[in-house]
Every structure is written in structure tokens, then in C-alpha cells.
Motif scaffolding. Sequence first.
Motif, PDB file in Angstrom:
ATOM      1  N   TRP A   1     -49.935 -79.221  -3.565  1.00 33.39           N
ATOM      2  CA  TRP A   1     -48.953 -80.062  -4.203  1.00 33.39           C
ATOM      3  C   TRP A   1     -47.664 -79.840  -3.364  1.00 33.39           C
ATOM      4  O   TRP A   1     -47.104 -80.931  -2.743  1.00 33.39           O
ATOM      5  N   GLN A   2     -47.421 -78.645  -2.926  1.00 28.32           N
ATOM      6  CA  GLN A   2     -46.195 -78.524  -1.971  1.00 28.32           C
ATOM      7  C   GLN A   2     -46.303 -78.952  -0.770  1.00 28.32           C
ATOM      8  O   GLN A   2     -45.289 -79.752  -0.307  1.00 28.32           O
TER       9      GLN A   2
ATOM     10  N   LYS B   1     -48.157 -82.735 -15.821  1.00 24.47           N
ATOM     11  CA  LYS B   1     -49.291 -83.689 -16.635  1.00 24.47           C
ATOM     12  C   LYS B   1     -50.554 -83.605 -16.131  1.00 24.47           C
ATOM     13  O   LYS B   1     -51.556 -83.052 -16.844  1.00 24.47           O
ATOM     14  N   ASN B   2     -50.659 -84.208 -14.967  1.00 25.33           N
ATOM     15  CA  ASN B   2     -52.013 -84.363 -14.438  1.00 25.33           C
ATOM     16  C   ASN B   2     -52.737 -82.854 -14.002  1.00 25.33           C
ATOM     17  O   ASN B   2     -53.742 -82.493 -14.112  1.00 25.33           O
ATOM     18  N   LEU B   3     -51.817 -81.866 -13.289  1.00 26.10           N
ATOM     19  CA  LEU B   3     -52.338 -80.560 -13.127  1.00 26.10           C
ATOM     20  C   LEU B   3     -51.890 -79.512 -14.193  1.00 26.10           C
ATOM     21  O   LEU B   3     -52.391 -78.343 -13.997  1.00 26.10           O
ATOM     22  N   ARG B   4     -51.050 -79.698 -15.121  1.00 23.74           N
ATOM     23  CA  ARG B   4     -50.470 -78.947 -16.204  1.00 23.74           C
ATOM     24  C   ARG B   4     -50.101 -77.572 -15.751  1.00 23.74           C
ATOM     25  O   ARG B   4     -50.104 -76.649 -16.411  1.00 23.74           O
ATOM     26  N   GLN B   5     -49.440 -77.690 -14.644  1.00 26.78           N
ATOM     27  CA  GLN B   5     -48.682 -76.690 -13.964  1.00 26.78           C
ATOM     28  C   GLN B   5     -47.304 -76.507 -14.679  1.00 26.78           C
ATOM     29  O   GLN B   5     -46.570 -77.193 -14.950  1.00 26.78           O
ATOM     30  N   HIS B   6     -46.785 -75.382 -15.267  1.00 31.07           N
ATOM     31  CA  HIS B   6     -45.349 -75.120 -15.849  1.00 31.07           C
ATOM     32  C   HIS B   6     -44.347 -75.579 -15.003  1.00 31.07           C
ATOM     33  O   HIS B   6     -44.310 -75.725 -13.713  1.00 31.07           O
ATOM     34  N   TRP B   7     -43.388 -76.357 -15.816  1.00 34.92           N
ATOM     35  CA  TRP B   7     -42.367 -77.055 -14.729  1.00 34.92           C
ATOM     36  C   TRP B   7     -41.248 -76.196 -14.128  1.00 34.92           C
ATOM     37  O   TRP B   7     -40.899 -76.486 -12.836  1.00 34.92           O
ATOM     38  N   LEU B   8     -41.654 -74.821 -14.206  1.00 39.04           N
ATOM     39  CA  LEU B   8     -40.879 -74.027 -13.560  1.00 39.04           C
ATOM     40  C   LEU B   8     -41.460 -73.775 -12.208  1.00 39.04           C
ATOM     41  O   LEU B   8     -40.424 -73.645 -11.190  1.00 39.04           O
ATOM     42  N   HIS B   9     -42.450 -74.070 -12.134  1.00 37.05           N
ATOM     43  CA  HIS B   9     -43.107 -74.003 -10.551  1.00 37.05           C
ATOM     44  C   HIS B   9     -42.515 -75.108  -9.777  1.00 37.05           C
ATOM     45  O   HIS B   9     -42.096 -74.950  -8.523  1.00 37.05           O
ATOM     46  N   GLY B  10     -42.293 -76.247 -10.509  1.00 40.64           N
ATOM     47  CA  GLY B  10     -41.599 -77.421  -9.716  1.00 40.64           C
ATOM     48  C   GLY B  10     -40.115 -77.364  -9.461  1.00 40.64           C
ATOM     49  O   GLY B  10     -39.821 -77.569  -8.270  1.00 40.64           O
ATOM     50  N   ALA B  11     -39.827 -76.767 -10.443  1.00 43.61           N
ATOM     51  CA  ALA B  11     -38.063 -76.414 -10.404  1.00 43.61           C
ATOM     52  C   ALA B  11     -37.902 -75.456  -9.151  1.00 43.61           C
ATOM     53  O   ALA B  11     -36.763 -75.625  -8.606  1.00 43.61           O
ATOM     54  N   ARG B  12     -38.742 -74.250  -9.166  1.00 44.42           N
ATOM     55  CA  ARG B  12     -38.567 -73.594  -8.146  1.00 44.42           C
ATOM     56  C   ARG B  12     -38.482 -74.092  -6.811  1.00 44.42           C
ATOM     57  O   ARG B  12     -38.091 -73.905  -5.803  1.00 44.42           O
ATOM     58  N   TRP B  13     -39.781 -74.922  -6.616  1.00 39.22           N
ATOM     59  CA  TRP B  13     -40.021 -75.447  -5.417  1.00 39.22           C
ATOM     60  C   TRP B  13     -38.919 -76.462  -4.763  1.00 39.22           C
ATOM     61  O   TRP B  13     -38.236 -76.300  -3.606  1.00 39.22           O
TER      62      TRP B  13
ATOM     63  N   ASN C   1     -31.338 -80.063 -11.644  1.00 40.50           N
ATOM     64  CA  ASN C   1     -32.615 -79.807 -11.526  1.00 40.50           C
ATOM     65  C   ASN C   1     -33.302 -79.303 -12.650  1.00 40.50           C
ATOM     66  O   ASN C   1     -34.377 -79.884 -13.312  1.00 40.50           O
ATOM     67  N   THR C   2     -32.465 -78.692 -13.717  1.00 45.90           N
ATOM     68  CA  THR C   2     -33.193 -78.341 -14.945  1.00 45.90           C
ATOM     69  C   THR C   2     -33.354 -79.488 -15.967  1.00 45.90           C
ATOM     70  O   THR C   2     -34.286 -79.574 -16.463  1.00 45.90           O
ATOM     71  N   LEU C   3     -32.260 -80.440 -15.864  1.00 43.62           N
ATOM     72  CA  LEU C   3     -32.394 -81.560 -16.513  1.00 43.62           C
ATOM     73  C   LEU C   3     -33.645 -82.518 -16.272  1.00 43.62           C
ATOM     74  O   LEU C   3     -34.413 -83.073 -16.955  1.00 43.62           O
ATOM     75  N   GLY C   4     -33.820 -82.707 -14.763  1.00 44.08           N
ATOM     76  CA  GLY C   4     -34.876 -83.534 -14.244  1.00 44.08           C
ATOM     77  C   GLY C   4     -36.187 -82.960 -14.677  1.00 44.08           C
ATOM     78  O   GLY C   4     -37.081 -83.848 -14.999  1.00 44.08           O
TER      79      GLY C   4
ATOM     80  N   VAL D   1     -39.537 -91.342  -6.934  1.00 43.50           N
ATOM     81  CA  VAL D   1     -40.562 -90.582  -6.428  1.00 43.50           C
ATOM     82  C   VAL D   1     -40.555 -89.096  -6.887  1.00 43.50           C
ATOM     83  O   VAL D   1     -41.724 -88.619  -7.316  1.00 43.50           O
ATOM     84  N   ARG D   2     -39.429 -88.508  -7.186  1.00 46.18           N
ATOM     85  CA  ARG D   2     -39.287 -87.279  -7.925  1.00 46.18           C
ATOM     86  C   ARG D   2     -39.974 -87.266  -9.012  1.00 46.18           C
ATOM     87  O   ARG D   2     -40.410 -86.307  -9.365  1.00 46.18           O
ATOM     88  N   MET D   3     -39.677 -88.465 -10.007  1.00 43.02           N
ATOM     89  CA  MET D   3     -40.391 -88.523 -11.243  1.00 43.02           C
ATOM     90  C   MET D   3     -41.757 -88.377 -11.300  1.00 43.02           C
ATOM     91  O   MET D   3     -42.511 -87.792 -11.934  1.00 43.02           O
ATOM     92  N   VAL D   4     -42.265 -89.011 -10.082  1.00 40.77           N
ATOM     93  CA  VAL D   4     -43.963 -89.233 -10.163  1.00 40.77           C
ATOM     94  C   VAL D   4     -44.362 -88.011  -9.730  1.00 40.77           C
ATOM     95  O   VAL D   4     -45.423 -87.344 -10.341  1.00 40.77           O
ATOM     96  N   VAL D   5     -43.893 -87.139  -8.572  1.00 43.28           N
ATOM     97  CA  VAL D   5     -44.506 -85.895  -8.403  1.00 43.28           C
ATOM     98  C   VAL D   5     -44.539 -85.051  -9.394  1.00 43.28           C
ATOM     99  O   VAL D   5     -45.214 -84.081  -9.448  1.00 43.28           O
ATOM    100  N   ALA D   6     -43.274 -84.984  -9.962  1.00 48.59           N
ATOM    101  CA  ALA D   6     -43.012 -84.003 -11.206  1.00 48.59           C
ATOM    102  C   ALA D   6     -44.056 -84.323 -12.281  1.00 48.59           C
ATOM    103  O   ALA D   6     -44.582 -83.359 -13.016  1.00 48.59           O
ATOM    104  N   SER D   7     -44.198 -85.605 -12.756  1.00 41.05           N
ATOM    105  CA  SER D   7     -45.132 -85.868 -13.801  1.00 41.05           C
ATOM    106  C   SER D   7     -46.626 -85.419 -13.339  1.00 41.05           C
ATOM    107  O   SER D   7     -47.364 -84.838 -14.216  1.00 41.05           O
ATOM    108  N   PHE D   8     -47.069 -85.626 -11.823  1.00 39.36           N
ATOM    109  CA  PHE D   8     -48.268 -85.252 -11.588  1.00 39.36           C
ATOM    110  C   PHE D   8     -48.498 -83.645 -11.602  1.00 39.36           C
ATOM    111  O   PHE D   8     -49.339 -83.248 -12.183  1.00 39.36           O
ATOM    112  N   LEU D   9     -47.378 -82.735 -11.446  1.00 46.91           N
ATOM    113  CA  LEU D   9     -47.498 -81.338 -11.349  1.00 46.91           C
ATOM    114  C   LEU D   9     -47.721 -81.015 -12.835  1.00 46.91           C
ATOM    115  O   LEU D   9     -48.540 -80.261 -13.272  1.00 46.91           O
TER     116      LEU D   9
END
Length: 466
Positions: free
Chosen positions: A313-314, A350-362, A375-378, A340-348
Motif C-alpha cells: 500500500w505504501q 476497509k478493504n484491507l481492514r488495517q488500523h487507521w493508525l498505520h495510515g496516519a503514521r505513514w 491528519n487525525t480528523l481525516g 484521492v486521500r479519501m480513496v486510499v484511506a478507505s482502501f486501507l
Amino acid sequence: MSTALVLFRRDLRLSDHPALHAACTAHDRILPVYVHDSAADGDWAPGAASRWWLHHSLRALDQALSCQGGRLHVATGDPLTCIRQLCIASGARAVYWSRRYEPAAIAHDSALKAALRADGIEVHSHPGNLWQEPWMLTTDSGQPYRVFTPFWRRLSAQLPPPRPLPEARPRQWGIADGSVPIEALKLLPVIRWDAGLAAQWTPGEAGAQELLEIFADDAVNDYAKLRDLPARHGTSRLSPHLHFGEITPRQIHAHLRERAEGADLTPYLRELGWREFAYHLLYHFPYTPHANFNPRFDAFPWAKDDPALLERWQRGRTGIPLVDAGMRELWQTGWMHNRVRMVVASFLTKNLRQHWLHGARWFWDTLVDADLANNTLGWQWVAGCGADAAPYFRVFNPYLQSAKFDPDAAYLKRWLPELAALPAKTLHEAWKNPSALAACGYPAPMVDMAASREAALAAWEALPAA
């Protein structure tokens, strides 16, 4: 002759700067100071892209000061120790700064203010980077807002704000011995991966003003129509400049009202309103950078952490064209279009079901506009666990999103050059044409979009009731 220190942090500008303006009004000599200390950021110290921006923004501020006969005094270490030493060396009996709103920064500044005042030094903190201080807007019952629309209704009723302050010009700039070169802060990467950032951005107050001019001339009139098209420069791209305080919402609002007379500014101002809402939430709910705003999601069955999956994903190797285009844009430029930020966040999430903190940190490490409140709100908004969040059952479909907002695939082909020769329809329906994409060296999709969506919804429906 009265001397004051002005401590610069995330307010790297000379105009519309209330703290600097107040210091110039009350004192004869001003010593501008930057103390490099990441301890105030807690465990959200600036990432690599933010450090790159900070280096260049500090240089821009120092150059602006030199045009007025001053210079930025740069120190590194414990801010209290550095400021005490500078007050003794310069004879300053007052310190001014702009407020910060992150939980660790608030605690840090409160302790710093108390210690300096105990030394007999005046300390004056000022607003400067928001339209309204986060504690100034409350519901009719005196509670913080949790939903954006009523928050925006109250905030927008108070616009327009006062006119921006002019560029500050003290009677004399102070200079003290012991300043270190900005290069000594070692903010730039050792392995120079930053060419893409340098090609896209001009950090500093002048760069912010230039982008604002371009936006006022070229895009603000069509903002509502263009802002969702990732292949177009339909947004202001001012977010990193806002984060580092090189420009203020007040300046943006005043300039657009003057230059874009007759344009409907509401859609764009509303986006600035979301930034204000993010700071409002961070101030009132300081746990949210690490924990769900909605505690119901504490029981959500995230998938097991998978470093290999996360790396695909990264690096933009998921096999889903719009997701990969966005992640490659981020990697190369330090920025990504908001749609696109919303799309890649949704994919991580919901589709991959990885915790949102992984995305927030990246995002925190790779975005030049990495901002703890936004970043937190998004991420919590997309994951469904935040304040006023998107309903969990809203799962962005990257194929439909690219067909709707990038119909000729210009964005996809720019960031996925190996697919540039394929027809747009093939890219928007990539699941129907796996062999065509594979022939270009493009990976197969990591997951089936429909099946992964259904699995995410089943996990959500199994949560205990609120």
C-alpha cells in the motif's frame, strides 16, 4: 532600550503575526528566535517530509529578516535553557509567541510560561494561525461541537474576520551570539530523495503568497467544480503553508474577497472551516491522535498487522490503479489530492481492514502538510470512528471514483507510467482486464473489492450497539 524575544515555531512569517506585531509595538528591539526541540511534539515529532519543509521555511524566514537588517537566531536544545541564556545575553525581559494547540505542545508551553514568569520574565502568548481559538466556539449548552455543520454555521456567521496585520517592522532587530546554522539542525535527508519535493514546492511566506495569487487568478471561481479532479490544479495547495504558519486563514480570506470579487467563496472557505473543526476537536478531545473518538470502535476486529501488505500500500503496488497513483504521488511530491486521500484511506481501513493508525503514521512521515489535527480528523473520518465521521458502510470504490473524477485517466497515467499506453476504460475497469495490466508489469489486485467490502461491513455489523 527595551528588548523582547519573539519565539517562532509554526508561525514562520512576518506579516499578519499578532505576537510579533505586539512585541514591535511594546518594545524597541526584537530578537527573533527559533529553538529546535522535538520534545514538545511528544511521539508525533515531525516526519521526514515535514523536516524537509521546515529546513527551507526557516531559510526563507531568515532571508526575509535579512532584507530588513535582521537575522533569525537559531538554537537547539531545551527551550527553557536557551531562552534563559538569550534573555541574559540580550537583556530581554519579555518573550512573545504564537499559541499551539497539540496536546504535548500545550503542556510544553504551559510549563515554559510558568518557569519564565517565575524568573521575572514577561510572557505573552497570542493567537495567530486560526480564525478562532478552539475554546471560543461552543454549542448553546456550552459543550464542544462534535458535528461539523452546526460548527461551521456558527463560525461562518462570524466571518469576515478582522483585516490582516501588515508586515512587522520593529525599530531595531536584535542580534545575539551563539546562533547555529540552519544546516546544523540536520533536517534534510542524508540520502537525497527530495528532488520531487523541491520540484513541486517553494516553502516560505513568499511561496505561500505566490500560490494564493495563482489560486485567486485561476481556480477559485471554479473551485466547487474542479476541487474533486485530481488531474487538475483546482485546489489552493496551501495546506503545508498553513501548517507552518507561512500564511493565515485571515490573509487567505481577505485576499480572495479582494481579488475574486463576485466569486462564491463559500465552498473553499468551508474547507478552511474543516481545518478549524479539526483543531477544535483536537483541543477538546486530546486523546484522539491515538484512540478512537467513538469508543464503539474499540471493539472493531481489525485484521492482523501485515507488514508486507502495508508496504505494498505504501509503495503504490496494490494493483488498484487509483490507490497506487495516489500513493506514488505522495511518495514523489509529499502531497496527495484530497479526493484521492479519501480513496486510499478507505482502501486501507476497509478493504484491507488495517488500523487507521498505520495510515496516519505513514501520512505523518510523507506529507509536507502533515498536521496532527487534520491528519487525525481525516483518518478517523474515513475509518468511521471519528467525530461526524463518514458512515462505516461508505466504502469508496476506486474504480468508480477514477471513472467519475479522472475520466480520461490523465491522473492515473501520470503516476502509473507503465500503464500510460492503455485506454482509459481499461484502467477504470481494471478488474475486467487483468491480463492487459499484467502485460505492462503491473501487479494483480491485492484483494477483491466486492468481497473485501462485504467482509468489512460484516465486521462493522457485528460490533456491539452504541
